[in-house]
Design an enzyme around this catalytic site. Sequence first.
Site, PDB file in Angstrom:
ATOM      1  N   TRP A  26       0.844  -1.198   0.000  1.00 32.02           N
ATOM      2  CA  TRP A  26       0.000   0.000   0.000  1.00 32.02           C
ATOM      3  C   TRP A  26       0.877   1.245   0.000  1.00 32.02           C
ATOM      4  CZ3 TRP A  26      -5.115   1.173  -0.334  1.00 32.02           C
ATOM      5  CH2 TRP A  26      -6.014   0.103  -0.315  1.00 32.02           C
ATOM      6  N   PHE A  59      -1.271  -5.089   7.755  1.00 34.81           N
ATOM      7  CA  PHE A  59      -1.896  -6.138   8.549  1.00 34.81           C
ATOM      8  C   PHE A  59      -1.194  -7.482   8.358  1.00 34.81           C
ATOM      9  CE2 PHE A  59      -5.196  -9.317   9.448  1.00 34.81           C
ATOM     10  CZ  PHE A  59      -5.646  -8.885  10.676  1.00 34.81           C
ATOM     11  N   ILE A  83      -2.873   5.134   6.865  1.00 29.40           N
ATOM     12  CA  ILE A  83      -3.361   6.519   6.890  1.00 29.40           C
ATOM     13  C   ILE A  83      -4.765   6.524   7.488  1.00 29.40           C
ATOM     14  CG2 ILE A  83      -3.853   8.569   5.512  1.00 29.40           C
ATOM     15  CD1 ILE A  83      -0.925   7.766   5.312  1.00 29.40           C
ATOM     16  N   HIS A  89     -11.181   1.503  10.825  1.00 24.11           N
ATOM     17  CA  HIS A  89     -10.177   0.634  10.197  1.00 24.11           C
ATOM     18  C   HIS A  89      -8.764   0.990  10.653  1.00 24.11           C
ATOM     19  CE1 HIS A  89      -7.466  -0.483   6.785  1.00 24.11           C
ATOM     20  NE2 HIS A  89      -8.150  -1.606   6.872  1.00 24.11           N
ATOM     21  N   ARG A 128       7.895  11.432   6.579  1.00 34.41           N
ATOM     22  CA  ARG A 128       8.632  10.439   7.363  1.00 34.41           C
ATOM     23  C   ARG A 128       9.249   9.338   6.497  1.00 34.41           C
ATOM     24  NH1 ARG A 128       4.635  12.632  10.183  1.00 34.41           N
ATOM     25  NH2 ARG A 128       4.739  12.757  12.454  1.00 34.41           N
TER      26      ARG A 128
END
Length: 156
Positions: A26, A59, A83, A89, A128
């Site tokens: 992702w 996950f 995010i 979620h 970051r």
Amino acid sequence: MSGSGAPTIEAPRAEGARVAVIAAQWHPKVTDSLVAGALRALEDSGVTDHKVIRVPGSFELPVVALHAAKAGYDAVIALGVVIRGDTPHFEYVCQATTDGLMQVGVTTGVPIGFGVLTCDNDPQALDRAGLPDSREDKGYEATQAALSTLVAVRAL
């Protein structure tokens, strides 16, 4: 973003260590940069035996980290980004990922570098990610932390 209080960690020498870098797919702009930072840190530490493994999302990091630890890797670097959105979620994924990675480290004794960004928005993640205009490089930092922990454990 605070950043204050962060320790100065020099790249530890860890020649001969086998390291798995596990990264979510992702947000590829962010995660690809986190991987690049991790690879720079490995190079700076003299680690040449490493493998990059991509998983669908954050996950999935803990289960692959567990298998890497059981496969004999000396350290595992877990990289991803979650995010915040409009649903719960975010909380579920962040908590499950954090708890899962901690459990892998504690139960196997293998140091886990925690490079999972948990941000409110895309700009925070980009800041970051270790990009040329980022203020932080969490892929590099997570790798330094794992390798420093590995060196400390080996000294016991």
